[in-house]
Write an enzyme that holds these catalytic residues in place. Structure first.
Site, PDB file in Angstrom:
ATOM      1  N   GLU A 302     -70.494 -93.378  33.758  1.00 41.91           N
ATOM      2  CA  GLU A 302     -69.439 -93.346  32.747  1.00 41.91           C
ATOM      3  C   GLU A 302     -68.654 -94.655  32.637  1.00 41.91           C
ATOM      4  O   GLU A 302     -67.738 -94.762  31.828  1.00 41.91           O
ATOM      5  CB  GLU A 302     -68.416 -92.222  32.999  1.00 41.91           C
ATOM      6  N   GLY A 303     -68.950 -95.647  33.483  1.00 39.86           N
ATOM      7  CA  GLY A 303     -68.125 -96.850  33.512  1.00 39.86           C
ATOM      8  C   GLY A 303     -66.933 -96.719  34.432  1.00 39.86           C
ATOM      9  O   GLY A 303     -66.039 -97.585  34.437  1.00 39.86           O
TER      10      GLY A 303
END
Length: 337
Positions: A302-303
């Protein structure tokens, strides 16, 4: 005095023992070299989540069903995921890209429509995408960065979402580095030991089916996800725009590995946010000869690693701009004995 010496002098003149801030100094040095300045800046920090579905997810390589991809994309858009919490905390803009999710979205302002198809084919016995789809991925990934560029963003984080994409990343790493599957494969969304054995066997059989592939573009076409290839392309364009590239975990690092094979100079712009607990990531970082900023036993994607590493990067820049020097603080640099 050349730029390298100027940066070293500026770092060493701060009120601290030489080298005592460790990796903070290394990050500061890298950004100063990148921006050709001893007064670096971070402008409009942004994280992009590339989302896509994978045909391989239907072969039992993931603990979760494919529909979780679109459900999590909706969660991103509604602000409820970990990356939303972390990016809000540090005022990082978050963009979500539908690169190839198996779902029809009502496109909103914060969802970028970059859909190639409703997921890739199952690479067990065919290529994941056509050559035309691969080319579209590179075109779309480049355009995403070009569209962001007018905002003068100079630091970009890269994350992903896609059930089955650790399998895709494993195949990319194994093929590009000529490593056995079992050195690269991991538990992904949380497989138990027996499930991991099954996943490993499935991926080994897929590699045998396609035989040895060495060309980076063919590897991406054969095993890549639409989100992974678009991320690779976006990283390359971020390099062209001289952005700082924050690389998230295992999957983003495999996208980076492909980009690095296309343009090794991208390494000058890349900061690796964290070392994932996914099995192959530590080995990949070692082979790339890069040092991750954090090691928090995460494997979410997801970062999230980018968002958590960002304040350290920010403080590396602030240290250069705001910390006193021995001279202006009138602090002695040597003993008078």
């Amino acid at each position: 005095m050349d730029l390298i010496d100027q940066i070293k002098k500026s770092i060493d003149s701060k009120t601290k023992p030489v080298g005592s801030l460790g990796m903070i100094e290394e990050i500061a040095n890298k950004i100063c070299l990148l921006q050709k300045s001893t007064s670096p800046t971070l402008i409009n920090p942004t994280i992009i989540i590339f989302a896509g579905d994978h045909g391989i997810s239907n072969s039992g390589v993931s603990k979760y069903p494919q529909k979780v991809t679109y459900q999590m994309v909706r969660n991103f858009l509604e602000g409820g995921a970990a990356i939303n919490v972390f990016s809000r905390t540090f005022s990082i803009e978050l963009l979500v890209v539908d690169a190839g999710v198996n779902y029809k979205f009502d496109y909103l302002d914060n969802l970028i429509n970059s859909k190639i198809d409703f997921g890739t084919k199952n690479f067990i016995n065919q290529k994941a995408m056509t050559k035309s789809q691969l080319e579209k991925c590179f075109k779309f990934g480049k355009k995403i960065i070009q569209d962001i560029s007018p905002k003068e963003t100079n630091i970009m984080g890269f994350g992903e979402m896609g059930i089955g994409n650790t399998s895709s990343a494993t195949m990319i790493m194994s093929s590009l580095l000529d490593l056995p599957i079992d050195k690269c494969v991991g538990i992904g969304t949380g497989l138990d030991n027996q499930q991991l054995i099954t996943k490993t066997k499935i991926l080994q059989e897929a590699k045998l089916f396609h035989k040895k592939i060495t060309d980076v573009y063919e590897i991406l076409q054969t095993f890549g996800g639409f989100e992974i290839v678009q991320m690779c392309s976006a990283m390359l364009e971020a390099y062209n725009k001289n952005m700082i590239i924050m690389v998230d975990g295992f999957i983003a690092s495999c996208a980076y590995l492909a980009a690095y094979n296309i343009n090794p100079k991208i390494k000058n712009n890349a900061l690796f946010s964290h070392k994932s607990s996914e099995n192959g990531h530590e080995l990949l970082l070692h082979i790339l000869k890069v040092k991750p900023i954090l090691s928090l036993d995460m494997r979410l994607g997801e970062g999230t690693g980018c968002a958590l590493a960002y304040p350290i990067i920010l403080n590396s820049v602030n240290f250069m701009n705001n910390m006193a020097t021995f001279e202006n603080a009138q602090v002695s640099t040597q003993s008078n004995d």
